[in-house]
Write an enzyme that holds these catalytic residues in place. Structure first.
Site, PDB file in Angstrom:
ATOM      1  N   CYS A  90      66.551  68.188  98.518  1.00 44.12           N
ATOM      2  CA  CYS A  90      67.623  67.232  98.256  1.00 44.12           C
ATOM      3  C   CYS A  90      68.489  67.783  97.126  1.00 44.12           C
ATOM      4  CB  CYS A  90      67.027  65.874  97.867  1.00 44.12           C
ATOM      5  SG  CYS A  90      68.263  64.647  97.398  1.00 44.12           S
ATOM      6  N   CYS A  93      68.026  65.185  93.866  1.00 45.21           N
ATOM      7  CA  CYS A  93      66.792  65.083  93.067  1.00 45.21           C
ATOM      8  C   CYS A  93      65.834  66.261  93.215  1.00 45.21           C
ATOM      9  CB  CYS A  93      66.058  63.785  93.393  1.00 45.21           C
ATOM     10  SG  CYS A  93      65.308  63.766  95.034  1.00 45.21           S
ATOM     11  N   CYS A 108      74.996  70.778 117.596  1.00 41.60           N
ATOM     12  CA  CYS A 108      75.775  69.593 117.219  1.00 41.60           C
ATOM     13  C   CYS A 108      76.751  69.867 116.077  1.00 41.60           C
ATOM     14  CB  CYS A 108      74.854  68.433 116.860  1.00 41.60           C
ATOM     15  SG  CYS A 108      73.943  68.652 115.319  1.00 41.60           S
ATOM     16  N   CYS A 139      67.002  60.176 101.381  1.00 48.40           N
ATOM     17  CA  CYS A 139      65.916  60.717 100.563  1.00 48.40           C
ATOM     18  C   CYS A 139      65.151  59.546  99.959  1.00 48.40           C
ATOM     19  CB  CYS A 139      66.487  61.611  99.460  1.00 48.40           C
ATOM     20  SG  CYS A 139      65.241  62.224  98.303  1.00 48.40           S
ATOM     21  N   CYS A 142      65.455  59.470  95.829  1.00 46.47           N
ATOM     22  CA  CYS A 142      66.663  59.092  95.076  1.00 46.47           C
ATOM     23  C   CYS A 142      67.660  58.251  95.867  1.00 46.47           C
ATOM     24  CB  CYS A 142      67.358  60.336  94.540  1.00 46.47           C
ATOM     25  SG  CYS A 142      68.087  61.377  95.824  1.00 46.47           S
ATOM     26  N   HIS A 145      72.134  59.828 100.769  1.00 45.87           N
ATOM     27  CA  HIS A 145      72.406  59.878 102.208  1.00 45.87           C
ATOM     28  C   HIS A 145      72.278  61.333 102.654  1.00 45.87           C
ATOM     29  CE1 HIS A 145      74.432  59.268 106.063  1.00 45.87           C
ATOM     30  NE2 HIS A 145      75.215  60.288 105.748  1.00 45.87           N
ATOM     31  N   HIS A 148      71.699  61.541 109.922  1.00 47.34           N
ATOM     32  CA  HIS A 148      71.167  60.578 110.883  1.00 47.34           C
ATOM     33  C   HIS A 148      70.072  61.237 111.713  1.00 47.34           C
ATOM     34  CE1 HIS A 148      75.105  58.896 109.860  1.00 47.34           C
ATOM     35  NE2 HIS A 148      74.513  57.733 110.055  1.00 47.34           N
ATOM     36  N   ASP A 152      66.684  62.695 120.516  1.00 47.36           N
ATOM     37  CA  ASP A 152      66.951  63.694 121.549  1.00 47.36           C
ATOM     38  C   ASP A 152      66.581  65.107 121.104  1.00 47.36           C
ATOM     39  OD1 ASP A 152      68.926  64.156 119.680  1.00 47.36           O
ATOM     40  OD2 ASP A 152      70.607  63.901 121.045  1.00 47.36           O
ATOM     41  N   ARG A 160      65.697  64.531 116.356  1.00 43.69           N
ATOM     42  CA  ARG A 160      66.685  65.472 115.829  1.00 43.69           C
ATOM     43  C   ARG A 160      67.239  64.889 114.543  1.00 43.69           C
ATOM     44  NH1 ARG A 160      72.470  65.626 116.757  1.00 43.69           N
ATOM     45  NH2 ARG A 160      72.094  64.121 118.414  1.00 43.69           N
ATOM     46  N   CYS A 162      69.705  65.204 112.053  1.00 45.54           N
ATOM     47  CA  CYS A 162      71.017  65.831 111.954  1.00 45.54           C
ATOM     48  C   CYS A 162      71.484  65.648 110.500  1.00 45.54           C
ATOM     49  CB  CYS A 162      71.954  65.156 112.943  1.00 45.54           C
ATOM     50  SG  CYS A 162      73.544  65.927 113.096  1.00 45.54           S
TER      51      CYS A 162
END
Length: 182
Positions: A90, A93, A108, A139, A142, A145, A148, A152, A160, A162
């Protein structure tokens, strides 16, 4: 009664109905759009990391992605086509999130993993932004974001993850000198 209904239908024409539907649908669409917009306020899951400290430490893109739930443009992240052995941490953190062993090329445009480094390090929550229903990954240490997760992916998990490159810091695997050929 039949006469009243037939008079009502003779007054209501197709253009009248179309105009009424259009006039009523515009405010409804605007209302749904506002509801679907993501919350762009800085995340406050970690009170030990004030926003000013994060703004000073992270690049504007890293801050946008991790704290404002942003997304980097596809195929632009430094780890999308990254194939070195090591661990992905991350950026906020330093928690170990993913390993190179679970990384795969999903096509993707973002780094994809079929499993997190361990079951407790990545949390999920429902994300209804942009008119979609998705599972956001964050995470657990902390609250940053990350991206997602989708159902699949390849075996063994079928998932997955992503992930935005801007939310990650790569730590290369150190080659053990005892394993090196003389």
């Amino acid at each position: 009664m039949k006469r009243t209904i037939s008079k009502l239908f003779s007054v209501i024409s197709v253009p009248f109905v179309a105009k009424a539907v259009l006039i009523l649908s515009i405010p409804l669409c605007l209302f749904l759009y506002v509801l679907a917009m993501p919350n762009r306020a800085p995340m406050s899951n970690n009170p030990e990391k004030p926003t000013d400290d994060l703004r000073a430490r992270l690049t504007p893109e890293q801050f946008y992605v991790t704290q404002q739930k942003g997304t980097e443009a596809p195929f632009t992240g430094i780890y999308n086509k990254h194939h070195e052995k090591g661990t992905y941490h991350c950026i906020v953190c330093g928690a170990e999130l993913f390993t190179s062993e679970s990384k795969f090329d999903s096509g993707c445009g973002w780094p994809s993993f079929y499993a997190a480094a361990n079951d407790e390090i990545v949390d999920t929550q429902v994300d209804t932004s942009h008119g979609m229903v998705r599972e956001e990954i964050i995470c657990s240490q902390c609250g940053a974001h990350l991206g997602h997760v989708f159902p699949d992916g390849p075996r063994p998990t079928g998932l997955r993850y992503c992930v935005n490159s801007a939310s990650l810091k790569f730590d290369p695997e150190v080659e053990d000198e005892s394993d090196a050929a003389p």
